[in-house]
Design a protein around this motif. Structure first.
Motif, PDB file in Angstrom:
ATOM      1  N   GLY A 203      36.635  21.751  27.594  1.00 31.97           N
ATOM      2  CA  GLY A 203      37.779  22.545  27.167  1.00 31.97           C
ATOM      3  C   GLY A 203      37.761  23.861  27.716  1.00 31.97           C
ATOM      4  N   VAL A 204      38.263  24.647  26.646  1.00 28.52           N
ATOM      5  CA  VAL A 204      38.608  26.179  27.094  1.00 28.52           C
ATOM      6  C   VAL A 204      37.342  27.060  26.377  1.00 28.52           C
ATOM      7  N   ALA A 205      36.900  28.087  27.005  1.00 29.98           N
ATOM      8  CA  ALA A 205      35.795  29.066  26.741  1.00 29.98           C
ATOM      9  C   ALA A 205      36.182  30.276  27.132  1.00 29.98           C
ATOM     10  N   HIS A 206      35.961  31.034  25.960  1.00 31.61           N
ATOM     11  CA  HIS A 206      36.546  32.595  26.309  1.00 31.61           C
ATOM     12  C   HIS A 206      35.302  33.304  25.692  1.00 31.61           C
ATOM     13  N   ALA A 207      34.526  33.859  26.678  1.00 36.31           N
ATOM     14  CA  ALA A 207      33.270  34.674  26.244  1.00 36.31           C
ATOM     15  C   ALA A 207      33.603  35.982  26.737  1.00 36.31           C
ATOM     16  N   GLY A 208      32.966  37.270  25.747  1.00 32.52           N
ATOM     17  CA  GLY A 208      33.308  38.479  25.763  1.00 32.52           C
ATOM     18  C   GLY A 208      34.676  38.916  25.415  1.00 32.52           C
ATOM     19  N   ALA A 209      34.951  37.923  24.394  1.00 32.67           N
ATOM     20  CA  ALA A 209      36.442  38.066  23.802  1.00 32.67           C
ATOM     21  C   ALA A 209      36.938  39.381  23.260  1.00 32.67           C
ATOM     22  N   LEU A 210      36.195  40.372  23.228  1.00 36.99           N
ATOM     23  CA  LEU A 210      36.412  41.880  22.655  1.00 36.99           C
ATOM     24  C   LEU A 210      36.459  42.828  23.951  1.00 36.99           C
ATOM     25  N   GLY A 211      36.322  42.307  24.894  1.00 30.27           N
ATOM     26  CA  GLY A 211      36.392  43.123  26.437  1.00 30.27           C
ATOM     27  C   GLY A 211      35.217  43.107  27.007  1.00 30.27           C
ATOM     28  N   ASN A 212      33.951  42.514  26.719  1.00 30.37           N
ATOM     29  CA  ASN A 212      32.899  42.586  27.361  1.00 30.37           C
ATOM     30  C   ASN A 212      32.782  41.822  28.521  1.00 30.37           C
ATOM     31  N   THR A 213      33.131  42.352  29.846  1.00 24.83           N
ATOM     32  CA  THR A 213      33.067  41.537  31.125  1.00 24.83           C
ATOM     33  C   THR A 213      31.831  41.305  31.590  1.00 24.83           C
ATOM     34  N   SER A 214      30.649  41.662  30.950  1.00 23.04           N
ATOM     35  CA  SER A 214      29.561  41.290  31.294  1.00 23.04           C
ATOM     36  C   SER A 214      28.930  40.068  30.642  1.00 23.04           C
ATOM     37  N   SER A 215      29.726  39.613  29.759  1.00 19.97           N
ATOM     38  CA  SER A 215      29.290  38.557  29.193  1.00 19.97           C
ATOM     39  C   SER A 215      29.342  37.062  30.116  1.00 19.97           C
ATOM     40  N   VAL A 216      28.590  36.014  30.050  1.00 21.75           N
ATOM     41  CA  VAL A 216      28.660  34.889  30.921  1.00 21.75           C
ATOM     42  C   VAL A 216      28.943  33.656  30.055  1.00 21.75           C
ATOM     43  N   ILE A 217      29.321  32.500  30.845  1.00 17.64           N
ATOM     44  CA  ILE A 217      29.315  31.332  30.127  1.00 17.64           C
ATOM     45  C   ILE A 217      28.555  30.307  31.089  1.00 17.64           C
ATOM     46  N   ILE A 218      27.541  29.536  30.352  1.00 16.22           N
ATOM     47  CA  ILE A 218      26.831  28.879  30.773  1.00 16.22           C
ATOM     48  C   ILE A 218      26.895  27.375  30.394  1.00 16.22           C
ATOM     49  N   ALA A 219      26.816  26.364  31.319  1.00 14.51           N
ATOM     50  CA  ALA A 219      26.881  24.876  30.680  1.00 14.51           C
ATOM     51  C   ALA A 219      25.999  23.860  31.866  1.00 14.51           C
ATOM     52  N   LEU A 220      25.509  22.990  31.075  1.00 15.48           N
ATOM     53  CA  LEU A 220      24.912  22.101  31.769  1.00 15.48           C
ATOM     54  C   LEU A 220      25.669  21.586  32.625  1.00 15.48           C
ATOM     55  N   ASN A 221      26.891  21.042  32.277  1.00 24.47           N
ATOM     56  CA  ASN A 221      27.846  20.229  33.068  1.00 24.47           C
ATOM     57  C   ASN A 221      29.335  21.125  32.802  1.00 24.47           C
ATOM     58  N   LEU A 222      29.644  21.958  33.894  1.00 27.60           N
ATOM     59  CA  LEU A 222      30.713  22.880  33.649  1.00 27.60           C
ATOM     60  C   LEU A 222      32.126  22.233  34.435  1.00 27.60           C
ATOM     61  N   LEU A 223      32.728  21.804  33.432  1.00 24.02           N
ATOM     62  CA  LEU A 223      33.974  21.020  33.990  1.00 24.02           C
ATOM     63  C   LEU A 223      35.288  21.455  33.042  1.00 24.02           C
ATOM     64  N   PRO A 224      35.217  22.693  33.114  1.00 24.54           N
ATOM     65  CA  PRO A 224      36.329  23.329  32.031  1.00 24.54           C
ATOM     66  C   PRO A 224      37.815  23.440  32.214  1.00 24.54           C
ATOM     67  N   THR A 225      38.700  23.102  31.230  1.00 25.01           N
ATOM     68  CA  THR A 225      39.994  23.601  31.416  1.00 25.01           C
ATOM     69  C   THR A 225      40.382  24.700  31.972  1.00 25.01           C
ATOM     70  N   GLN A 226      39.612  25.704  31.320  1.00 24.73           N
ATOM     71  CA  GLN A 226      39.886  27.339  31.532  1.00 24.73           C
ATOM     72  C   GLN A 226      38.865  27.904  31.200  1.00 24.73           C
ATOM     73  N   LEU A 227      38.398  28.758  31.936  1.00 22.81           N
ATOM     74  CA  LEU A 227      37.500  29.797  31.540  1.00 22.81           C
ATOM     75  C   LEU A 227      38.155  31.320  31.281  1.00 22.81           C
ATOM     76  N   ARG A 228      37.599  32.004  30.089  1.00 26.46           N
ATOM     77  CA  ARG A 228      38.005  33.239  30.099  1.00 26.46           C
ATOM     78  C   ARG A 228      36.853  34.301  29.808  1.00 26.46           C
ATOM     79  N   ILE A 229      36.695  35.294  30.750  1.00 26.79           N
ATOM     80  CA  ILE A 229      35.805  36.197  30.198  1.00 26.79           C
ATOM     81  C   ILE A 229      36.506  37.716  30.193  1.00 26.79           C
TER      82      ILE A 229
END
Lengths: 238, 264
Positions: free
Chosen positions: A176-202
């Motif tokens: 699906g869609v994942a949004h990390a660092g949603a308050l503006g922290n661009t050093s956040s990361v997104i980790i998944a065992l199987n990364l097949l996203p619709t959309q990624l936001r950091i």
């Protein structure tokens, strides 16, 4: 993340701060600043976020300043029209608990007691919290955690959305869609065992997988901001 | 006490009513007392698919309103002895029935039958809620299409929030040729996303359209593979452990083989 030593921080205290709390997003306004400066600071602070927080409730912490109905209406319009944020409560130091701006349906709430405040007042790497979800997020399900990180012991299916102020870790497939660092922290990361996203936001960056690519990798991957874009690579520790 | 099973999908046109009619027939042929309930108030068609349209006098609305006894509203199937239909009202609206009334109706039916199969309308609104509220378990019908699977996933989430956790998956209209060509999702793709137990796969079959138009469920046709697939789902519901066959793309030899031998 706000940096700098205490002295510098006091001198350069930001006019507005946006933080995630247990009861939702909070916009903390410098009680001394003029309305004009506050407006400019809000535009500045939100520039990175666009309308990625749209639909969320917002509490405004005004400290010991006073805020007229007119000023509040103005702020409310600014936040609603441009960023889709609706003010829910106005938190203030005074003991006056009469409702503020009844026609706007905004409630006035007293500031928290000092000790509670101390426990609550954290979104720094040392104190951030982590939310564990032990189920799969299915289409239409939305999970938001603005106090820290989210770890999901399951999948995030297409049509589901997960948002965190910090990192997002999916011990399963992220489709699906994942949004990390949603308050503006661009050093956040997104980790998944199987990364097949619709959309990624950091933070303010958005990326989507190349069209038509059907990847089936059984290797954990990490997405992070690299320069001005989001890159994805094999995860071998941070 | 019988089992109340809601047959649902989210998306329309994936074969909920067809599955309900065929599964009801198959379970009744196994000797079970079965009632199929059309919960699609305002857009009823389970009676048409079962060929019972001309026999419907009373509907579930009449039972709920107390106009007639429940026995009177149950339409007897033309062919199978212990199969009944409870039709939906065509002139009413989905909001005319309350969840509580539907729950009571299901309880009453569970007392009378081994299986209560509830044919849910498409969508996630009150019609779906009403269809599910009296169910103990659910049969999720999907086709191998991305949009259908997406909606099925949404429905599974909603059923879980209604505390219906016993769910089985039916994949309808699978076309082995298209799967092989990579034009259609395969069984594994679908299960990976939905992660609920697969109870049957129905291969694409043009005869299905003919049978629904004639009002004669394909389960009656002993030569039909799709019909047979429903019979196997019925046996699995009864607790039998049957393997789920994988359907091979059609070749002239393959189809000859299927016709000559009893497959998988």
């Amino acid at each position: 993340m706000i940096d700098g030593g205490t002295e510098v921080k006091n001198m350069l205290r930001p006019v507005v701060e946006l933080k995630g709390y247990r009861d939702g997003l909070r916009l903390i306004i410098d009680p001394e600043a003029s309305m004009d400066r506050i407006q400019l600071a809000i535009v500045d602070r939100m520039a990175n976020l666009g309308n990625s927080l749209a639909g969320m409730g917002l509490n405004i912490d005004i400290g010991d300043r006073s805020l007229s109905d007119e000023e509040l209406t103005h702020l409310s319009n600014l936040l609603h029209k441009n960023y889709g944020l609706d003010i829910k409560r106005v938190i203030r130091e005074s003991d006056d608990q009469t409702p503020i701006a009844e026609d706007l349906r905004i409630i006035g709430a007293p500031a928290l007691h000092q000790e509670e405040h101390a426990i609550d007042n954290q979104f720094s790497p040392e104190h951030e919290e982590t939310l564990f979800l032990r189920n799969t997020l299915r289409s239409g399900q939305v999970e938001r955690f603005l106090e820290g990180n989210i770890v999901i012991l399951g999948d995030v299916n297409p049509g589901a959305e997960v948002t965190a102020a910090g990192d997002i870790i999916v011990l399963g497939a992220l489709r699906g869609v994942a949004h990390a660092g949603a308050l503006g922290n661009t050093s956040s990361v997104i980790i998944a065992l199987n990364l097949l996203p619709t959309q990624l936001r950091i933070g303010r960056f958005i990326t989507r997988p190349p069209a038509g690519g059907k990847r089936k990798r059984r290797q954990a991957e990490v997405a992070r901001v690299n320069g001005e874009s989001i890159t994805v690579e094999e995860f071998n520790g941070l | 006490m019988g089992r109340a099973i809601v047959i649902t999908s989210g998306k329309g046109g994936v074969g909920k009513s067809t599955s309900t009619a065929n599964l009801g027939t198959a379970l009744a042929m196994l000797g079970r007392a079965v009632v199929v309930v059309d919960a699609d108030v305002g857009l009823r068609n389970l009676d048409i698919i079962m060929g019972l349209e001309s026999r419907v006098v009373y509907t579930s609305m009449d039972v709920i309103e107390g106009t007639c006894d429940i026995e009177k509203a149950l339409v007897k199937d033309r062919r199978v002895e212990n199969l009944r239909l409870l039709a939906a009202s065509q002139k009413n609206n989905k909001t005319d029935i309350q969840a509580k009334q539907m729950k009571e109706l299901c309880l009453e039916l569970k007392d009378m039958f081994d299986y209560v199969l509830i044919d849910s309308p498409a969508g996630i609104e009150q019609g779906f809620q009403n269809a599910s509220v009296g169910a103990d378990e659910a049969l999720i019908v999907t086709t191998p299409e991305v949009a259908a699977v997406r909606d099925a996933d949404r429905i599974i989430g909603l059923l879980q929030s209604m505390e219906i956790n016993d769910m089985n998956l039916v994949i309808n209209r699978l076309s082995p040729n298209m799967v092989k060509a990579g034009d259609m999702m395969n069984q594994q793709d679908i299960i990976d996303i939905l992660s609920i137990k697969l109870i049957g796969v129905i291969p694409e079959d043009q005869e299905m359209v003919v049978s629904t138009n004639r009002g004669l469920p394909l389960t009656h046709d002993r030569r039909s593979i799709a019909g047979d697939s429903f019979k196997r789902i019925a046996r699995r519901l009864e607790g039998e452990e049957l393997p789920i066959p994988t359907f091979k793309p059609e070749s002239w030899f393959g189809s000859l083989f299927d016709k000559l031998f009893n497959w998988g």
